[in-house]
Design an enzyme around this catalytic site. Structure first.
Site, PDB file in Angstrom:
ATOM      1  CB  SER A 135      -0.887  -0.032   1.257  1.00  0.00           C
ATOM      2  OG  SER A 135      -1.588   1.191   1.401  1.00  0.00           O
ATOM      3  CE  LYS A 161      -4.832   0.481   0.573  1.00  0.00           C
ATOM      4  NZ  LYS A 161      -5.559  -0.193   1.663  1.00  0.00           N
ATOM      5  CE  LYS A 163      -3.840   4.167   2.210  1.00  0.00           C
ATOM      6  NZ  LYS A 163      -5.082   3.729   2.862  1.00  0.00           N
ATOM      7  CG  ASP A 188      -7.794   2.933   0.877  1.00  0.00           C
ATOM      8  OD1 ASP A 188      -8.928   3.460   0.987  1.00  0.00           O
ATOM      9  OD2 ASP A 188      -7.202   2.383   1.828  1.00  0.00           O
ATOM     10  CD  GLU A 213      -9.049  -0.153   1.058  1.00  0.00           C
ATOM     11  OE1 GLU A 213      -8.172  -0.526   0.251  1.00  0.00           O
ATOM     12  OE2 GLU A 213      -8.880  -0.193   2.295  1.00  0.00           O
ATOM     13  CG  ASP A 238     -10.546   0.018   5.518  1.00  0.00           C
ATOM     14  OD1 ASP A 238     -10.842  -0.349   6.667  1.00  0.00           O
ATOM     15  OD2 ASP A 238      -9.409   0.440   5.254  1.00  0.00           O
ATOM     16  CE  LYS A 262      -7.401  -1.652   7.191  1.00  0.00           C
ATOM     17  NZ  LYS A 262      -7.393  -0.169   7.143  1.00  0.00           N
ATOM     18  N   GLY A 290      -4.393  -3.723   6.369  1.00  0.00           N
ATOM     19  CA  GLY A 290      -3.289  -3.514   7.303  1.00  0.00           C
ATOM     20  C   GLY A 290      -3.383  -2.162   7.965  1.00  0.00           C
TER      21      GLY A 290
END
Ligand code: OSB
Ligand code: MG
Length: 369
Positions: A135, A161, A163, A188, A213, A238, A262, A290
């Site tokens: 990520s 992934k 951000k 995400d 996400e 998430d 998570k 994570g």
């Protein structure tokens, strides 16, 4: 197991490089290490609440308060057999999932030691290595992001992934897709958009992303369901999923097609497994998220991700992606096939490096009988 002592350690761990998301920038990862003493043994857990309430309302400070004043008193001096018994004792405490999850992890660790089994075995995990990705935080420029993706591919990560946030989305994601046409890629947003501003994300739908996400607010399943009708790319939730009830309702209303699990966010591994089971029965893919964990939380994530319904690679990278020094003696390394081995020792299967724990502890509390 008669619980005789609980020790809390507020840790501040310097990250290898700052991690930037739509809600802020993390330079030092804070968390709470929890040690539970029972029958001459100790179990460890990690509470993943961070310093600031950017990802969740919970912080290391609120979790400390909840653990010290409400959760620990529910278990100290009591006989607690397993995670289910722990959950029954803390059921009257509303919310504060990360605080509860941190302590629940320590009960799993103890149970594994007492029964001579690994956490993977206790949870019903089937794989001895799990597929992982990396990520990547928001970078200074699209060029810097491209370089970072490339260096992570060289390290062996086969899923990336990135951000995103408003204004730092289309150019970045398109550039990565152009440079790496076959890469397993996902984004995400950490709740940075509204239903209106998310219209700007429409071009992402043609970039063959694995998923998008948490584009919208954490407390907004309904608008996610409206957004999902406009995208062929699966929306993955998430922040919005804090329980298996949320997961069921999100799937019923079509608010997502994938769930990031998570254990910290949902109140513990027992709840994480319940969400896994619910999704698996409906053929909904899940993956393990994570929270920049230490080796303690990473061991837990690896065991969880070994369950059969974890169909997509997890945000579980190698230790050296996060920390130069970790609090466990074990360091997790990336295999050449973009997997990481699941620990097979008793319980979490990790041991503490007390020298490092001491170095990164900013506050400690011992609660005795
Ligand atoms: O939204 O998945 C997230 C880290 C901290 C808080 C929230 C998130 C993340 C990550 C990093 O994406 C995942 C990891 O490598 O631990
Ligand atoms: Mg996320």
């Amino acid at each position: 197991m008669k619980i005789s002592r609980i020790t809390l350690y507020h840790l501040r761990m310097p990250l290898q490089s700052p991690f930037e998301t739509s809600f802020g920038r993390t330079v030092n990862r804070e968390c709470i290490l929890i040690e539970v003493h029972a029958d001459g043994q100790s179990g460890f857990g990690e509470c993943v609440a961070d310093q600031d309430p950017g990802y969740s309302y919970e912080t290391a400070g609120t979790a400390w308060h909840m653990l010290q004043d409400f959760i620990a008193p529910q278990v100290l001096g009591h006989g607690i057999r397993d995670a289910q018994a722990f959950q029954r004792r803390v059921a009257p405490i509303r919310g504060h999932m990360m605080a509860k999850a941190g302590l629940e992890m320590a009960f799993w660790d103890l149970q594994g030691q007492q029964q001579g089994r690994s956490l993977r075995e206790l949870l019903g995990g089937e794989r001895d290595r799990v597929e992982v990705g990396v990520s990547l935080g928001i970078q200074a420029s699209p060029e810097a992001l491209l370089q970072l993706v490339e260096s992570n591919l060289e390290k062996g990560y086969r899923r990336v992934k990135i951000k995103i946030k408003p204004g730092r989305d289309l150019i970045e994601t398109t550039a990565v897709r152009k440079a790496f046409p076959d890469l397993r890629l996902q984004v995400d947003a950490n709740s940075a958009y509204s239903l209106e501003t998310a219209a700007a994300l429409q071009p992402l739908d043609d970039l063959d992303l694995l998923l998008i996400e948490q584009p919208l607010a954490e407390d907004d399943l309904w608008d996610h369901s409206r957004l999902q009708t406009r995208f062929k790319t699966p929306i993955c939730l998430d922040e919005s999923i804090l329980s298996s009830r949320h997961a069921r309702q999100a799937l019923e209303m079509g608010a997502c097609r994938v769930i990031n699990i998570k254990a910290g966010r949902v109140g513990g591994l027992s709840q994480a497994v319940a969400i896994h089971d619910l999704c698996r029965a409906q053929h909904v893919p899940v993956w393990c998220g994570g929270m920049l964990e230490t080796g303690v939380g990473r061991a837990s994530n690896l065991a969880l991700a070994s369950l059969p319904g974890f169909a997509l690679p997890g945000d579980i990278s190698a230790t050296n992606r996060y920390y130069a020094e970790d609090i466990t003696n074990e360091r997790f390394v990336l295999n050449s096939d973009s997997t990481i081995d699941v620990p097979d020792g008793l319980g979490l299967g990790v041991s503490l490096n007390w020298e490092v724990v001491e170095k990164v502890t900013v506050k400690k509390l011992v609660k005795d009988l």
